[in-house]
Write a protein that holds these residues in place. Structure first.
Motif, PDB file in Angstrom:
ATOM      1  N   ALA A  89       0.832  -1.208   0.000  1.00 52.65           N
ATOM      2  CA  ALA A  89       0.000   0.000   0.000  1.00 52.65           C
ATOM      3  C   ALA A  89       0.865   1.257   0.000  1.00 52.65           C
ATOM      4  O   ALA A  89       0.484   2.284  -0.576  1.00 52.65           O
ATOM      5  N   GLN A  98       2.060   1.750  -3.631  1.00 48.45           N
ATOM      6  CA  GLN A  98       0.950   2.275  -4.428  1.00 48.45           C
ATOM      7  C   GLN A  98       0.723   3.752  -4.127  1.00 48.45           C
ATOM      8  O   GLN A  98       0.468   4.551  -5.038  1.00 48.45           O
ATOM      9  N   ARG A 120       2.826   0.312  -9.845  1.00 50.10           N
ATOM     10  CA  ARG A 120       1.514   0.207  -9.189  1.00 50.10           C
ATOM     11  C   ARG A 120       0.844  -1.113  -9.545  1.00 50.10           C
ATOM     12  O   ARG A 120       0.227  -1.758  -8.695  1.00 50.10           O
ATOM     13  N   GLU A 121       0.973  -1.533 -10.793  1.00 45.06           N
ATOM     14  CA  GLU A 121       0.418  -2.821 -11.201  1.00 45.06           C
ATOM     15  C   GLU A 121       1.156  -3.976 -10.529  1.00 45.06           C
ATOM     16  O   GLU A 121       0.549  -4.977 -10.146  1.00 45.06           O
ATOM     17  N   TYR A 129       2.348  -4.117  -7.628  1.00 43.68           N
ATOM     18  CA  TYR A 129       1.894  -4.267  -6.246  1.00 43.68           C
ATOM     19  C   TYR A 129       0.370  -4.310  -6.132  1.00 43.68           C
ATOM     20  O   TYR A 129      -0.183  -4.018  -5.075  1.00 43.68           O
ATOM     21  N   ASP A 130      -0.286  -4.713  -7.209  1.00 43.06           N
ATOM     22  CA  ASP A 130      -1.744  -4.834  -7.194  1.00 43.06           C
ATOM     23  C   ASP A 130      -2.193  -6.198  -7.715  1.00 43.06           C
ATOM     24  O   ASP A 130      -3.058  -6.290  -8.581  1.00 43.06           O
ATOM     25  N   PRO A 143      -8.189   5.305 -10.265  1.00 45.57           N
ATOM     26  CA  PRO A 143      -7.102   4.823  -9.401  1.00 45.57           C
ATOM     27  C   PRO A 143      -6.949   5.631  -8.117  1.00 45.57           C
ATOM     28  O   PRO A 143      -6.335   5.155  -7.163  1.00 45.57           O
ATOM     29  N   ARG A 167      -6.561  -2.365   1.915  1.00 50.94           N
ATOM     30  CA  ARG A 167      -6.064  -2.960   0.677  1.00 50.94           C
ATOM     31  C   ARG A 167      -7.253  -3.157  -0.250  1.00 50.94           C
ATOM     32  O   ARG A 167      -8.333  -3.549   0.192  1.00 50.94           O
ATOM     33  N   HIS A 194      -8.386  -4.469  -4.387  1.00 53.06           N
ATOM     34  CA  HIS A 194      -8.067  -5.014  -5.707  1.00 53.06           C
ATOM     35  C   HIS A 194      -9.330  -4.950  -6.546  1.00 53.06           C
ATOM     36  O   HIS A 194     -10.386  -5.440  -6.127  1.00 53.06           O
ATOM     37  N   THR A 195      -9.226  -4.326  -7.714  1.00 49.44           N
ATOM     38  CA  THR A 195     -10.402  -4.192  -8.572  1.00 49.44           C
ATOM     39  C   THR A 195     -10.033  -4.487 -10.016  1.00 49.44           C
ATOM     40  O   THR A 195      -8.980  -4.065 -10.504  1.00 49.44           O
ATOM     41  N   ARG A 196     -10.885  -5.252 -10.657  1.00 50.63           N
ATOM     42  CA  ARG A 196     -10.771  -5.577 -12.066  1.00 50.63           C
ATOM     43  C   ARG A 196     -12.186  -5.649 -12.628  1.00 50.63           C
ATOM     44  O   ARG A 196     -13.142  -5.836 -11.868  1.00 50.63           O
ATOM     45  N   THR A 204     -14.588  -6.479  -7.368  1.00 49.82           N
ATOM     46  CA  THR A 204     -13.780  -5.618  -6.501  1.00 49.82           C
ATOM     47  C   THR A 204     -13.744  -6.207  -5.097  1.00 49.82           C
ATOM     48  O   THR A 204     -14.762  -6.679  -4.583  1.00 49.82           O
TER      49      THR A 204
END
Length: 316
Positions: A120, A123, A181-182, A184-185, A272, A300, A302-304, A308
Motif C-alpha cells: 500500500a 501504491q 503500481r500494477e 503491487y496490485d 485509481p 487494501r 483489488h479491482t478488475r 472488486t
C-alpha cells in the motif's frame, strides 16, 4: 546506492516536483532535509514535515526558532494507513495553501513498516504523481539507504521521477509509476483458516453492520473503534449496493495484528485515486472509500472488471 549529502532541489521548471532522497545515518538525514526546509521558509513557501514521530524532535532541534513556522505531522500516526496520506496529510496541507508553491517532506516508508503495509505504501508513492499533476507542490520523500531493503530503494526509483543522492539530483531512469503500481496490485491472498461469511443485499445491510460490530467487540477493540468498524463496513457494503451489482459478501477474520473486514462484489472501480480525493460538497463518488481510509489502520483493495475486493484492517 549512494546517499544524499544535501537536498538541493534544482530550480522549479514544472509545477509538481517529487524527488526521493536516499540518505545514510542521522547526519545524512539532516543534511538532506534541513536545507530543503530552510530554503522553503526563505522563499515564503508554506512548509509541512510529515515523518515518523521519532524524527520530529531531531528536525525541530536543528531548525531552532524556525521550527515554529513549520507544520509538523507524525506520519506513523497520521499515515499509518497509506491510503489516507494523500487526502488526509498531503492534500490536507496543500489545499489549505492554494495561492502559491507548497513544500512538504513526506516519509511514508521507514524501517519497521510491515510487509502487510508495504504494498500500500508503494501504491501511495506511485499515485502521488497522479494526484498532484499540475499542482505547484514539491514533495521530498526520504529513504534510509542503510536500513531499507534494496528492493525498497529500487521501488522508490520507480515511483519518483527525481532522485537525490551523493551524485546530486538527477532524473530516475527507472521511473515507471504505472508499472510499479500494477506490480503491487495482484489479487489479494486468501486468508488462512475459515473466515466468517455473510452474503448481503439491501434486505440485510443492518445484519452486516451488526456482525462486524460483534466481532470487533469480541476481539477486544475499544468502544470507539467498534463504532469505526461498524461505519467502515457500512460504507463498504453500501458501495456494493450502489455500485457493485446490488449485493456483496462480507468476510471477517484475524490476521497477525489485525482484525480484517472484507467486502467483495461484482463492481469495478476505474478511478485509481478513489478514496484519495478530499471530501467536497459536490463529490460525485468515492466518499465511502475515503471514509474507510480515514477510519482503518490499513486498507487494501483489488479491482478488475467483474469484481472488486476491499479489505479494512483494524489493529487488535
Amino acid at each position: 546506492m549512494s546517499s544524499a549529502s544535501s537536498a538541493q532541489v534544482r530550480p522549479v521548471t514544472e509545477p509538481f516536483v517529487h524527488p526521493a532522497l536516499f540518505y545514510r545515518g542521522v547526519q545524512g538525514y539532516l543534511a538532506g532535509t534541513v536545507p530543503f526546509i530552510r530554503e522553503g521558509l526563505k522563499l515564503g513557501e508554506p512548509v509541512a514535515v510529515a515523518v515518523p514521530g521519532r524524527n520530529l524532535p531531531l528536525l525541530r532541534s536543528e531548525l531552532g526558532d524556525s521550527a515554529a513556522q513549520v507544520r509538523w505531522v507524525d506520519m506513523a500516526q497520521a499515515g499509518r494507513n497509506p491510503g489516507w496520506i494523500i487526502p488526509g496529510v498531503l492534500r490536507g496541507f496543500a489545499d489549505a495553501h492554494p495561492d502559491g508553491r507548497v513544500r512538504i517532506i513526506g516519509q511514508p516508508i521507514w524501517p519497521g513498516r510491515s510487509e502487510d503495509e508495504y504494498p500500500a505504501c508503494v501504491q501511495h508513492e506511485a499515485l502521488i504523481n497522479l494526484a498532484f499533476t499540475g499542482r505547484a507542490v514539491t514533495i521530498l520523500c526520504p529513504y534510509d539507504a542503510d536500513e531499507l531493503h534494496p528492493r525498497v530503494l529500487a521501488d522508490a526509483a520507480a515511483t519518483h521521477p527525481l532522485l537525490i543522492d551523493d551524485d546530486g539530483e538527477h532524473h530516475s531512469a527507472a521511473y515507471a509509476p504505472e508499472d510499479i503500481r500494477e506490480t503491487y496490485d495482484p489479487p489479494l491472498a486468501e486468508p488462512d483458516g475459515r473466515p466468517v461469511l455473510l452474503a448481503f443485499d439491501e434486505t440485510n445491510l443492518g445484519q452486516a453492520r451488526a456482525l462486524a460490530a460483534e466481532h470487533a467487540r469480541r476481539a477486544g477493540l475499544a468502544a470507539d473503534r467498534v463504532m469505526d468498524v461498524e461505519l467502515a463496513v457500512n460504507e463498504m457494503a453500501a458501495n456494493s449496493l450502489a455500485h457493485g451489482g446490488g449485493a456483496g459478501s462480507l468476510r471477517v477474520w484475524s490476521q497477525d495484528v489485525y482484525l480484517v473486514f472484507e467486502v467483495q462484489d461484482t463492481g469495478f472501480i476505474s478511478d485509481p485515486l478513489v478514496g484519495r480525493h478530499p471530501l467536497t460538497l459536490d463529490m460525485a463518488g468515492g466518499r465511502g472509500v475515503l471514509v474507510v481510509n480515514q477510519l482503518s489502520d490499513l486498507v487494501r483493495m483489488h479491482t478488475r472488471p467483474g469484481g472488486t475486493t476491499v479489505r479494512a484492517h483494524f489493529v487488535l
